[in-house]
Design an enzyme around this catalytic site. Structure first.
Site, PDB file in Angstrom:
ATOM      1  N   HIS A 142      38.403  44.368  38.182  1.00 47.47           N
ATOM      2  CA  HIS A 142      37.128  43.434  38.536  1.00 47.47           C
ATOM      3  C   HIS A 142      37.662  42.789  39.559  1.00 47.47           C
ATOM      4  CE1 HIS A 142      35.348  43.624  34.231  1.00 47.47           C
ATOM      5  NE2 HIS A 142      35.788  44.843  34.580  1.00 47.47           N
ATOM      6  N   CYS A 149      32.982  38.128  33.113  1.00 45.54           N
ATOM      7  CA  CYS A 149      33.139  38.787  31.894  1.00 45.54           C
ATOM      8  C   CYS A 149      34.071  38.009  31.082  1.00 45.54           C
ATOM      9  CB  CYS A 149      33.521  40.409  31.872  1.00 45.54           C
ATOM     10  SG  CYS A 149      35.223  40.759  32.181  1.00 45.54           S
ATOM     11  N   GLU A 175      37.071  39.358  40.388  1.00 48.08           N
ATOM     12  CA  GLU A 175      37.609  38.164  40.001  1.00 48.08           C
ATOM     13  C   GLU A 175      39.322  38.546  39.865  1.00 48.08           C
ATOM     14  OE1 GLU A 175      34.902  39.838  38.404  1.00 48.08           O
ATOM     15  OE2 GLU A 175      33.996  38.314  37.404  1.00 48.08           O
ATOM     16  N   CYS A 200      37.740  38.496  32.438  1.00 47.91           N
ATOM     17  CA  CYS A 200      37.902  37.501  33.845  1.00 47.91           C
ATOM     18  C   CYS A 200      38.060  35.945  33.267  1.00 47.91           C
ATOM     19  CB  CYS A 200      37.008  37.775  34.699  1.00 47.91           C
ATOM     20  SG  CYS A 200      37.093  39.574  35.343  1.00 47.91           S
TER      21      CYS A 200
END
Length: 150
Positions: free
Chosen positions: A55, A85, A57, A88
């Site tokens: 992701h 999410c 992040e 993360c």
């Protein structure tokens, strides 16, 4: 002053999201800043890397930790175009992220939907959160991406 900085940094995160979109990824982008200086960037790469953890992040935080030479980001702000999410958010907790600024909320998978037994969310207790910075622009990018796929 801080609102202007948040908007400028979110624009940088949106630029990362556009790179993700150009690569065929869900358009989410992130930047990590210490003060007014961006030290790391990232965008979704889950398809490119065949990695569900890639992701925006996570990529930005990994690069930020490398840039500062340590695992704690307590003096940093992570700007991300969509609400993180739970995975993360957990990583942000372990990194002791100082501040999180996000654009569009994620009503289906956002970290804020998840709480522990005591009602606390997944972030570090000292992490300051600023939500919905440039919400419309961030939401539109993701919405348009999925509309074009249907």
């Amino acid at each position: 002053m801080e609102k202007e900085l948040d908007k400028r940094m979110m624009q940088a995160a949106l630029s990362q999201a556009q790179l993700a979109e150009a690569a065929g990824e869900v358009p989410i982008g992130a930047v990590v800043a210490c003060g007014e200086r961006i030290i790391a960037t990232g965008y979704n790469m889950t398809e490119t890397l065949n990695d569900p953890t890639a992701h925006a992040e996570m990529i930005a935080m990994t690069a930020a930790c490398d840039a500062i030479g340590g695992k704690y980001l307590n003096d940093c702000t992570l700007y991300v175009s969509v609400e993180p999410c739970p995975m993360c958010a957990g990583a942000m907790c372990w990194a002791q992220l100082g501040r999180l600024v996000y654009g569009a909320p994620d009503p289906k998978r956002g970290y804020s939907l998840f709480r522990d037994e005591a009602g606390r969310d997944l972030l570090h207790p000292k992490t300051e959160v600023v939500a919905e910075v440039m919400k419309e622009e961030c939401s539109a990018l993701v919405s348009n991406f999925f509309k074009s796929r249907r």
